[in-house]
Design a protein around this motif. Structure first.
Motif, PDB file in Angstrom:
ATOM      1  N   LEU A  98       0.839  -1.342   0.047  1.00 34.83           N
ATOM      2  CA  LEU A  98       0.108  -0.081   0.166  1.00 34.83           C
ATOM      3  C   LEU A  98       0.829   1.398   0.068  1.00 34.83           C
ATOM      4  N   THR A  99       2.162   1.114   0.371  1.00 37.05           N
ATOM      5  CA  THR A  99       2.902   2.500   0.606  1.00 37.05           C
ATOM      6  C   THR A  99       3.779   2.732  -0.500  1.00 37.05           C
ATOM      7  N   VAL A 100       4.363   1.449  -1.226  1.00 41.23           N
ATOM      8  CA  VAL A 100       5.462   1.885  -2.200  1.00 41.23           C
ATOM      9  C   VAL A 100       4.787   2.669  -3.602  1.00 41.23           C
ATOM     10  N   ALA A 101       3.723   2.760  -3.828  1.00 39.85           N
ATOM     11  CA  ALA A 101       3.397   3.632  -5.038  1.00 39.85           C
ATOM     12  C   ALA A 101       3.275   5.169  -4.457  1.00 39.85           C
ATOM     13  N   GLN A 102       2.686   5.114  -3.308  1.00 40.42           N
ATOM     14  CA  GLN A 102       2.434   6.528  -2.608  1.00 40.42           C
ATOM     15  C   GLN A 102       3.713   7.233  -2.635  1.00 40.42           C
ATOM     16  N   VAL A 103       4.717   6.587  -2.279  1.00 39.01           N
ATOM     17  CA  VAL A 103       6.319   7.064  -2.349  1.00 39.01           C
ATOM     18  C   VAL A 103       6.675   7.358  -3.563  1.00 39.01           C
ATOM     19  N   LYS A 104       6.928   6.295  -4.281  1.00 31.99           N
ATOM     20  CA  LYS A 104       7.531   6.550  -5.468  1.00 31.99           C
ATOM     21  C   LYS A 104       6.733   7.173  -6.734  1.00 31.99           C
ATOM     22  N   VAL A 105       5.476   7.434  -6.714  1.00 33.68           N
ATOM     23  CA  VAL A 105       4.775   7.946  -7.850  1.00 33.68           C
ATOM     24  C   VAL A 105       4.210   9.296  -7.352  1.00 33.68           C
ATOM     25  N   LEU A 106       3.751   9.475  -6.083  1.00 37.64           N
ATOM     26  CA  LEU A 106       2.900  10.591  -5.570  1.00 37.64           C
ATOM     27  C   LEU A 106       4.030  11.541  -4.881  1.00 37.64           C
ATOM     28  N   GLY A 107       5.410  10.903  -4.439  1.00 40.96           N
ATOM     29  CA  GLY A 107       6.270  11.584  -3.543  1.00 40.96           C
ATOM     30  C   GLY A 107       5.846  11.807  -2.113  1.00 40.96           C
ATOM     31  N   ARG A 108       5.016  10.740  -1.559  1.00 39.69           N
ATOM     32  CA  ARG A 108       4.671  11.213  -0.190  1.00 39.69           C
ATOM     33  C   ARG A 108       5.673  10.621   0.667  1.00 39.69           C
ATOM     34  N   ASP A 109       5.968  11.229   1.860  1.00 42.26           N
ATOM     35  CA  ASP A 109       7.009  10.829   2.994  1.00 42.26           C
ATOM     36  C   ASP A 109       6.470   9.495   3.331  1.00 42.26           C
ATOM     37  N   PRO A 110       7.475   8.559   3.555  1.00 43.44           N
ATOM     38  CA  PRO A 110       7.157   7.073   3.756  1.00 43.44           C
ATOM     39  C   PRO A 110       6.450   7.150   5.086  1.00 43.44           C
ATOM     40  N   ALA A 111       6.494   7.926   6.266  1.00 44.72           N
ATOM     41  CA  ALA A 111       5.730   7.732   7.521  1.00 44.72           C
ATOM     42  C   ALA A 111       4.299   8.151   6.965  1.00 44.72           C
TER      43      ALA A 111
END
Length: 242
Positions: A98-111
């Motif tokens: 659930l987190t990998v695309a948020q970080v890599k595509v949307l640039g969200r902070d991992p936390a």
């Protein structure tokens, strides 16, 4: 939110879609049904450009999918897609899925991405499974994870391609319940499904396809009460008696 105008697609000499025209307004739930091989899955895969089409126009939130200048990866990041076979990363934990695309595509902070992922797992009733791997979950649980993963990207609309067809019968309702909640919350949805009970309960409109054409595009009540085409009448007679 979604418009399709005279969309046609072929593989060589084989015509898969012919002059398909429809629209999905913001907040609408449109169910696409029809016999196997009628072009249902191809139709919704044209919405986010997973299937290229030879003629016609598709727009999502005013963006032309077929325009070569359109950034399709960026568009797909905002159009949630749930497939028949889950498509989770087997080597990643559920929360990492659930987190990998948020970080890599949307640039969200991992936390922040992890917090959002955990909140969505809680929403689909799977928070306690966060550190497991997809292979340790049932099919129904994996599909609920796939829905949560799509929601993690803050989609403007959701596409479902026969999301329950690979599931055991007792797992189907747990997935349909999550989809029903999304519909009630106003998510714009286009769903390819044979689950007519779900369509009756949740759909705003029903599109019936046969041989690559949209044969009927009507309100849910009109479609179930009085389908206009012989082909739709035959389809409903077979599918509703089970």
């Amino acid at each position: 939110m979604i418009t399709m105008n005279k969309v046609s697609k072929h593989y060589g000499a084989f015509q898969v879609l012919t002059d398909c025209t429809t629209h999905v307004a913001k907040g609408e739930v449109v169910v696409v049904c029809g016999p196997s091989g009628s072009g249902k899955s191809t139709l919704i895969k044209c919405v986010n450009g997973l299937e290229p089409f030879q003629s016609g126009e598709v727009t999502v939130n005013g963006i032309s999918v077929g325009d070569p200048r359109t950034d399709l990866p960026k568009l797909r990041a905002h159009v949630g897609m749930v497939f028949q076979n889950f498509e989770l990363f087997p080597h990643m934990t559920i929360v990492d899925n659930l987190t990998v695309a948020q970080v890599k595509v949307l640039g969200r902070d991992p936390a922040e991405a992890q917090d959002k992922g955990m909140a969505l797992l809680d929403r689909v009733g799977l928070k306690v499974q966060a550190l497991k791997y997809p292979g340790q979950l049932s099919g129904g649980q994996q599909q609920r994870v796939a829905i949560a993963r799509a929601l993690a990207m803050d989609p403007i609309c959701m596409l479902f391609d026969e999301p329950t067809s690979a599931l055991d019968p007792e797992m189907i309702n747990e997935v349909l319940d999550v989809m029903s909640e999304l519909a009630q919350e106003g998510m714009t949805m286009m769903c390819v499904t044979h689950e007519m009970g779900f369509a009756k309960r949740v759909a705003s409109r029903v599109i019936f396809m046969d041989q690559g054409r949209i044969v009927e595009d009507d309100s849910k009540d009109a479609f179930f009460a009085n389908p206009r085409s012989d082909r739709a009448q035959q389809f409903l007679a077979k599918i509703l008696q089970h």
